[in-house]
Design a protein around this motif. Structure first.
Motif, PDB file in Angstrom:
ATOM      1  N   VAL A   1     -10.912  29.921   8.485  1.00  0.00           N
ATOM      2  CA  VAL A   1     -11.731  30.897   9.210  1.00  0.00           C
ATOM      3  C   VAL A   1     -12.821  30.095   9.925  1.00  0.00           C
ATOM      4  N   LYS A   2     -12.715  30.005  11.250  1.00  0.00           N
ATOM      5  CA  LYS A   2     -13.549  29.099  12.038  1.00  0.00           C
ATOM      6  C   LYS A   2     -13.908  29.759  13.363  1.00  0.00           C
ATOM      7  N   ARG A   3     -15.195  29.955  13.595  1.00  0.00           N
ATOM      8  CA  ARG A   3     -15.611  30.636  14.827  1.00  0.00           C
ATOM      9  C   ARG A   3     -15.826  29.695  15.993  1.00  0.00           C
TER      10      ARG A   3
ATOM     11  N   VAL B   1     -12.948  28.515   4.395  1.00  0.00           N
ATOM     12  CA  VAL B   1     -13.989  29.256   5.107  1.00  0.00           C
ATOM     13  C   VAL B   1     -15.089  28.269   5.467  1.00  0.00           C
ATOM     14  N   LEU B   2     -15.292  28.092   6.772  1.00  0.00           N
ATOM     15  CA  LEU B   2     -16.361  27.213   7.236  1.00  0.00           C
ATOM     16  C   LEU B   2     -17.682  27.929   7.016  1.00  0.00           C
ATOM     17  N   THR B   3     -18.548  27.346   6.193  1.00  0.00           N
ATOM     18  CA  THR B   3     -19.811  28.036   5.898  1.00  0.00           C
ATOM     19  C   THR B   3     -20.996  27.408   6.615  1.00  0.00           C
TER      20      THR B   3
ATOM     21  N   ARG C   1     -14.528  26.044   0.169  1.00  0.00           N
ATOM     22  CA  ARG C   1     -15.784  26.045   0.913  1.00  0.00           C
ATOM     23  C   ARG C   1     -15.793  24.813   1.804  1.00  0.00           C
ATOM     24  N   LYS C   2     -15.724  25.053   3.117  1.00  0.00           N
ATOM     25  CA  LYS C   2     -15.696  23.953   4.087  1.00  0.00           C
ATOM     26  C   LYS C   2     -17.094  23.813   4.647  1.00  0.00           C
ATOM     27  N   ASP C   3     -17.755  22.731   4.246  1.00  0.00           N
ATOM     28  CA  ASP C   3     -19.144  22.528   4.692  1.00  0.00           C
ATOM     29  C   ASP C   3     -19.456  21.050   4.546  1.00  0.00           C
ATOM     30  N   PHE C   4     -20.658  20.693   4.863  1.00  0.00           N
ATOM     31  CA  PHE C   4     -21.103  19.309   4.734  1.00  0.00           C
ATOM     32  C   PHE C   4     -21.879  19.238   3.426  1.00  0.00           C
ATOM     33  N   ILE C   5     -21.179  18.944   2.349  1.00  0.00           N
ATOM     34  CA  ILE C   5     -21.774  19.023   1.027  1.00  0.00           C
ATOM     35  C   ILE C   5     -22.434  17.690   0.689  1.00  0.00           C
TER      36      ILE C   5
ATOM     37  N   VAL D   1      -6.664  13.717   5.462  1.00  0.00           N
ATOM     38  CA  VAL D   1      -6.910  12.820   6.590  1.00  0.00           C
ATOM     39  C   VAL D   1      -7.285  13.682   7.783  1.00  0.00           C
ATOM     40  N   ASN D   2      -8.553  13.545   8.213  1.00  0.00           N
ATOM     41  CA  ASN D   2      -9.001  14.299   9.373  1.00  0.00           C
ATOM     42  C   ASN D   2      -8.716  13.472  10.620  1.00  0.00           C
ATOM     43  N   ALA D   3      -7.913  14.006  11.516  1.00  0.00           N
ATOM     44  CA  ALA D   3      -7.596  13.280  12.759  1.00  0.00           C
ATOM     45  C   ALA D   3      -8.850  13.132  13.626  1.00  0.00           C
TER      46      ALA D   3
ATOM     47  N   SER E   1      -6.748  18.916  11.275  1.00  0.00           N
ATOM     48  CA  SER E   1      -7.225  18.966  12.670  1.00  0.00           C
ATOM     49  C   SER E   1      -6.150  18.745  13.729  1.00  0.00           C
ATOM     50  N   GLY E   2      -6.235  19.573  14.749  1.00  0.00           N
ATOM     51  CA  GLY E   2      -5.383  19.408  15.921  1.00  0.00           C
ATOM     52  C   GLY E   2      -3.939  19.843  15.733  1.00  0.00           C
ATOM     53  N   ILE E   3      -3.656  20.600  14.645  1.00  0.00           N
ATOM     54  CA  ILE E   3      -2.268  21.021  14.398  1.00  0.00           C
ATOM     55  C   ILE E   3      -2.027  22.342  15.124  1.00  0.00           C
TER      56      ILE E   3
ATOM     57  N   VAL F   1      -1.086  21.220   5.244  1.00  0.00           N
ATOM     58  CA  VAL F   1      -1.753  21.111   6.547  1.00  0.00           C
ATOM     59  C   VAL F   1      -2.927  22.070   6.570  1.00  0.00           C
ATOM     60  N   LEU F   2      -4.040  21.613   7.168  1.00  0.00           N
ATOM     61  CA  LEU F   2      -5.226  22.456   7.292  1.00  0.00           C
ATOM     62  C   LEU F   2      -5.377  22.813   8.767  1.00  0.00           C
ATOM     63  N   VAL F   3      -5.317  24.123   9.053  1.00  0.00           N
ATOM     64  CA  VAL F   3      -5.257  24.559  10.447  1.00  0.00           C
ATOM     65  C   VAL F   3      -6.326  25.606  10.745  1.00  0.00           C
ATOM     66  N   GLY F   4      -7.121  25.354  11.781  1.00  0.00           N
ATOM     67  CA  GLY F   4      -8.156  26.303  12.189  1.00  0.00           C
ATOM     68  C   GLY F   4      -7.879  26.885  13.552  1.00  0.00           C
ATOM     69  N   GLU F   5      -8.248  26.129  14.575  1.00  0.00           N
ATOM     70  CA  GLU F   5      -8.198  26.619  15.954  1.00  0.00           C
ATOM     71  C   GLU F   5      -6.910  27.359  16.321  1.00  0.00           C
ATOM     72  N   ALA F   6      -5.764  26.752  16.034  1.00  0.00           N
ATOM     73  CA  ALA F   6      -4.492  27.357  16.458  1.00  0.00           C
ATOM     74  C   ALA F   6      -4.322  28.743  15.833  1.00  0.00           C
TER      75      ALA F   6
HETATM   76  O1  LIG Z   1      -9.397  23.654  14.220  1.00  0.00           O
HETATM   77  P1  LIG Z   1      -8.466  22.551  13.837  1.00  0.00           P
HETATM   78  O2  LIG Z   1      -8.339  21.487  14.883  1.00  0.00           O
HETATM   79  O3  LIG Z   1      -7.130  23.084  13.371  1.00  0.00           O
HETATM   80  O4  LIG Z   1      -9.128  21.790  12.582  1.00  0.00           O
HETATM   81  C1  LIG Z   1      -9.303  22.419  11.321  1.00  0.00           C
HETATM   82  C2  LIG Z   1     -10.064  21.488  10.363  1.00  0.00           C
HETATM   83  O5  LIG Z   1      -9.334  20.312  10.193  1.00  0.00           O
HETATM   84  C3  LIG Z   1     -11.464  21.164  10.902  1.00  0.00           C
HETATM   85  O6  LIG Z   1     -12.151  22.362  11.028  1.00  0.00           O
HETATM   86  C4  LIG Z   1     -12.240  20.211  10.005  1.00  0.00           C
HETATM   87  C5  LIG Z   1     -11.719  19.199   9.269  1.00  0.00           C
HETATM   88  N1  LIG Z   1     -12.686  18.568   8.572  1.00  0.00           N
HETATM   89  C6  LIG Z   1     -13.859  19.144   8.846  1.00  0.00           C
HETATM   90  C7  LIG Z   1     -15.129  18.859   8.340  1.00  0.00           C
HETATM   91  C8  LIG Z   1     -16.161  19.665   8.756  1.00  0.00           C
HETATM   92  C9  LIG Z   1     -15.967  20.691   9.664  1.00  0.00           C
HETATM   93  C10 LIG Z   1     -14.700  20.988  10.175  1.00  0.00           C
HETATM   94  C11 LIG Z   1     -13.633  20.205   9.748  1.00  0.00           C
END
Ligand SMILES: O=P(O)(O)OC[C@@H](O)[C@@H](O)c1c[nH]c2ccccc12
Length: 260
Positions: A55-57, A88-90, A115-119, A185-187, A217-219, A236-241
């Motif tokens: 979930v990414k705005r 969920v990007l918080t 919880r997707k954040d900068f912890i 692995v974050n692309a 990322s980028g999938i 796979v972790l997918v947001g934007e698509a």
């Molecule tokens: O939207 P994308 O390209 O599918 O990417 C999702 C995810 O990988 C990305 O949001 C992400 C990966 N690592 C992060 C760390 C912080 C914030 C965001 C991210």
């Protein structure tokens, strides 16, 4: 100052404000009553791809991605499509998320939540659990080795599954040495926001087979998923698509269970 440093500085400011309002002791008291976290690892270890749907705005690299007035109903679509977990990007300032989003999603679905954040402090791990998260992200590039080890141990002791995120060789070695079970692995390089489409290909061979690899990322669809599975990803972790797709349920389903 790198983009990552800048984001972390904002996160620390917002965190100080929350910590002044809700003391850590209050969160700990809440957690004493909370049910045990869900374990996503059995699903992740199944053959065929598992999807963590996000979930990414918006993002610092792409700006506005999608207007998501109701994160809970998007999460229900993800769950119905077979998502193994929901991210969920918080982070508020750059990604437009919040802990309220996490709580709303928790109330709506039963799948494990990340919880997707900068912890950067243990307080954020308590917040994550108190809001109903089952997994937490630790970004190796944002932490020195002492911090990484301490936060990893704290997260594990709270029952959280930790997704340890890397982008280069040195970070991957640190994640492996830490004993991380789930390595992403974050692309995208969070210091420059540039995408390196070959990062996964280069780094996957450095990770022992008993760990679970996540491609991030980028999938954009099943073709990308198949490529990553062939290179050793189980998840796979997918947001934007997904947030841009008018049919997120079907989009998740199409990326789930993909074999090499
Ligand atoms: O939207 P994308 O390209 O599918 O990417 C999702 C995810 O990988 C990305 O949001 C992400 C990966 N690592 C992060 C760390 C912080 C914030 C965001 C991210």
């Amino acid at each position: 100052m790198s983009v990552l440093d800048d984001i972390v500085a904002g996160v620390r400011e917002d965190l100080a404000a929350r910590e002044a309002t809700v003391p850590a002791a209050d969160l700990r008291a809440l957690l004493a009553e909370a049910p045990a976290p869900r374990d996503p690892m059995p699903h992740f270890r199944r053959s065929g791809s598992s999807v963590i749907a996000e979930v990414k705005r918006r993002s610092p690299s792409k700006g506005e991605l999608a207007d998501i007035p109701d994160p809970a109903s998007l999460a229900q679509e993800y769950a119905a499509g077979g998502a193994a977990a929901i991210s969920v990007l918080t982070e508020q300032r750059r990604f437009g998320g919040s802990l309220d989003d996490l709580r709303a999603v928790r109330a709506a679905v039963d799948v494990p939540l990340l919880r997707k954040d900068f912890i950067v402090t243990g307080y954020q791990l308590l917040e994550a659990r108190a809001a109903g998260a089952d997994l937490a992200l630790l970004i190796v590039a944002a932490l020195d080795d002492d911090e990484l080890r301490r936060l990893h141990a704290e997260a594990r002791s709270l029952g959280l599954t930790v997704l340890v995120e890397v982008h280069d060789e040195a970070e991957t070695e640190r994640a492996v040495a830490l004993g991380a079970e789930l390595i992403g692995v974050n692309a995208r390089n969070l210091k420059t926001l540039e995408v390196d489409p070959d990062a996964f290909t280069r780094l996957a061979p450095l990770v022992p087979d008993d760990r679970v690899l996540v491609a991030e990322s980028g999938i954009s669809g099943p073709t990308d998923v198949k490529r990553y599975v062939a290179e050793g990803a189980r998840v796979v972790l997918v947001g934007e698509a997904l947030v841009k797709d008018g049919a997120p349920r079907e989009a998740v389903a199409a990326m789930t269970g993909v074999e090499a």
